[in-house]
Enzyme design. Structure first.
Site, short mmCIF file in Angstrom:
data_model
loop_
_atom_site.label_atom_id
_atom_site.label_comp_id
_atom_site.label_asym_id
_atom_site.label_seq_id
_atom_site.Cartn_x
_atom_site.Cartn_y
_atom_site.Cartn_z
N SER A 174 34.00 50.00 40.69
CA SER A 174 32.98 50.29 41.70
C SER A 174 33.69 50.96 42.87
CB SER A 174 32.29 49.00 42.14
OG SER A 174 33.16 48.18 42.89
N HIS A 214 31.30 44.95 37.27
CA HIS A 214 32.40 44.29 36.57
C HIS A 214 31.94 43.43 35.41
CE1 HIS A 214 34.90 44.53 40.53
NE2 HIS A 214 34.74 45.70 39.95
N GLU A 236 30.70 39.98 43.31
CA GLU A 236 31.70 38.91 43.28
C GLU A 236 31.23 37.66 44.03
OE1 GLU A 236 35.42 40.60 44.69
OE2 GLU A 236 35.07 42.43 43.53
N GLU A 280 37.36 40.85 36.21
CA GLU A 280 38.30 40.15 37.08
C GLU A 280 38.47 38.69 36.70
OE1 GLU A 280 37.39 41.01 41.20
OE2 GLU A 280 37.89 43.12 40.93
N ASP A 323 31.40 39.41 47.55
CA ASP A 323 31.49 40.86 47.64
C ASP A 323 30.18 41.38 47.07
OD1 ASP A 323 31.93 43.53 47.66
OD2 ASP A 323 33.75 43.52 46.43
N GLU A 365 31.70 40.86 51.96
CA GLU A 365 32.28 42.19 51.83
C GLU A 365 31.19 43.18 51.40
OE1 GLU A 365 35.70 42.12 49.25
OE2 GLU A 365 35.42 44.19 48.62
N ASP A 416 35.02 47.48 52.40
CA ASP A 416 35.84 47.94 51.27
C ASP A 416 35.47 49.40 50.99
OD1 ASP A 416 37.07 48.43 48.85
OD2 ASP A 416 35.84 47.05 47.69
N LYS A 428 43.42 48.31 49.67
CA LYS A 428 43.76 48.64 48.29
C LYS A 428 44.65 49.87 48.33
CE LYS A 428 39.36 47.16 46.19
NZ LYS A 428 37.96 47.65 45.98
N HIS A 437 43.54 43.43 44.83
CA HIS A 437 43.70 44.05 43.51
C HIS A 437 42.56 45.04 43.26
CE1 HIS A 437 40.78 40.95 41.50
NE2 HIS A 437 40.33 41.41 42.64
N LYS A 446 42.75 39.03 47.62
CA LYS A 446 41.79 39.00 46.52
C LYS A 446 42.56 39.38 45.27
CE LYS A 446 38.13 41.51 46.84
NZ LYS A 446 36.73 41.94 46.66
P1 PGA Z 1 36.81 47.78 42.05
O1 PGA Z 1 36.18 46.47 42.70
O2 PGA Z 1 38.27 47.58 41.90
O3 PGA Z 1 36.08 47.91 40.76
O4 PGA Z 1 36.48 48.90 42.99
C1 PGA Z 1 36.86 45.63 43.58
C2 PGA Z 1 36.07 45.43 44.85
O5 PGA Z 1 35.00 46.03 45.02
O6 PGA Z 1 36.52 44.70 45.73
ZN ZN Z 2 34.69 45.31 47.12
#
Ligand code: PGA
Ligand code: ZN
Length: 422
Positions: A40, A153, A162, A203, A240, A281, A308, A333, A361, A384
């Site tokens: 995503s 996911h 999440e 995840e 999230d 998030e 994010d 990230k 991650h 995370k």
């Molecule tokens: P992604 O999701 O690694 O698939 O982008 C992680 C997140 O949105 O925190």
């Molecule tokens: Zn996110």
């Protein structure tokens, strides 16, 4: 200084190709780094280079990125001192020249950037967290553990991506991890009893089909209680929402409802009041700045609001957020921005402006554990790294166990000093 750089195509945790790089120094030190990949993704992330050659891996190969390391980056980096991380990252950023790394690929650049740092750490003989953070790096992060997966996911019907448990009340990382596992086991039992499937998503969280987000949150509360912990006191919850994924024409389409932004904000606040949620998030779409402002004004003083997809680890977007009073925390990230130096700059910008940083991650991961070291080194206080199963997630937790053990008495768990989520 750098003697050779080797790059190769390997696989990530979804079985999709990704890139790894090996940096060899003249003194014999070698750094090996692997790059993760999101599902995503934020629209404004740095460019992940894929081959698009449909005859291999459905077009997902990364041989072009490998070639860019060999032909474009390596020739300009040979002989450069690996301890000069910023110089090396700037050379690569300038060689790319695009602003979003679309010429060379953020995946190619990050692989080298991280491998350089790992080789540098080896060269001076310190663990990576000390190489990044110095002798005082000792803060073990609170893990936000993603035990129910939805959205992009998972194949289930949950729109929120999440549902996380946050063992804030533990006294060490080791204890926090054990609490998380005990809740995870209990959650499996609760799902079993209800005849719900316990397969896992990208995840490592369970992916049951559920009628509502509230039911998912209720399941977490039950699992926490059955494990013998007090929701909110020992173990809190975090979400999230990943709202960019279900935003369409100004509306939030979630479950059986279509919400206006105002109604969706009310819904988030209702959930936050009803459950011990301490962090949300991407509660809103990545370009819905005006409603992000309303959300922040309404609950930003009591709740961690994390950007994010909104900030994509990009200092320019974070600056805009700071100016507009949007959110109060940033997800970090490495591959959203594509180099270590830029990542650390963004974390600094956040810290100077009172924003929390959460090291994260991606949903497509590897056995690389550098984010564990990065979390300790930057004193971010939060990480995370997914659920309590799947090797690529556990690798990060095991690395944190090792760091905590190595630090001994000097280790401090962020939950105990109020450095966890607000
Ligand atoms: P992604 O999701 O690694 O698939 O982008 C992680 C997140 O949105 O925190
Ligand atoms: Zn996110």
């Amino acid at each position: 200084s750098i003697e050779t750089i080797i790059a190769r195509e390997i696989l990530d945790s979804r079985g999709k190709p990704t890139i790894e790089a090996e940096v060899h120094l003249f003194n014999g030190s070698i750094g090996l780094a692997q790059v993760p990949s999101g599902a995503s993704k934020g629209t404004f992330e740095a460019y992940e280079m894929r081959d698009g050659d449909q005859s291999r891996y459905h077009g997902k190969g990364v041989l072009k990125a490998v070639k860019n390391v060999e032909k474009i980056l390596t020739p300009k980096l040979l002989g450069v001192d690996a301890l000069n991380q910023a110089t090396i990252d700037n050379i690569m950023i300038n060689l790319d020249g695009s602003g979003n790394k679309s010429n060379v690929g953020a995946n190619a650049i990050l692989a080298v950037s991280l491998a350089v740092a790992k080789a540098g750490a080896k060269a001076i003989g310190v663990p990576l967290y000390r190489y990044f953070g110095g002798s005082f790096a000792n803060l073990l992060p609170v893990p936000l553990m993603n035990v129910i997966n939805g959205g992009a996911h998972a194949a289930n019907n949950l729109d929120f991506q999440e549902f996380m448990i946050v063992p804030l009340g533990a006294t060490s990382f080791r204890e926090a991890l054990r609490w998380g596992v005990e809740v995870f086991f209990n959650l499996a039992q609760v799902l079993n009893e209800k005849g719900l499937l316990t397969g896992v998503g990208d995840e490592g969280g369970f992916t049951p089909n559920l009628e509502s987000n509230e039911i998912a949150l209720d399941l977490l509360i039950t699992a926490i209680e059955r494990a013998g912990y007090k929701p909110g006191k020992h173990i809190a919850l975090a979400l999230d929402v990943a709202a960019s994924e279900f935003y369409k024409d100004g509306q939030y389409i979630c479950g059986y409802h279509t919400y206006s932004p105002e109604k969706f904000i009310d819904y988030l606040i209702k959930l936050a009041n009803q459950y011990p949620i301490i962090s949300i998030e991407d509660g809103l779409h990545e370009e819905d700045w005006i409603n992000w402002q309303y959300l922040t004004a309404k609950i930003g003083s009591t709740m961690q609001l994390v950007g994010d997809d909104l900030f994509v680890t990009n200092s320019q977007r974070l600056k805009k957020g700071i100016q507009k009073k949007v959110g109060n925390a940033i997800l970090i990230k490495l591959n959203q921005i594509g180099s270590l130096t830029e990542t650390l700059e963004t974390i600094d910008l956040a810290t100077y402006n009172g924003f929390r940083s959460l090291i994260s991650h991606r949903s497509g991961e590897t056995e690389d554990t550098a984010i564990a070291d990065l979390a300790v080194a930057t004193r971010s206080g939060q990480i995370k790294a997914g659920s309590l199963c799947r090797g690529e997630r556990i690798a990060k937790y095991n690395r944190l166990l090792r760091i905590e053990h190595e630090l001994g008495e000097r280790a401090i768990y962020a939950g105990t000093v109020g450095m966890g989520p607000k």
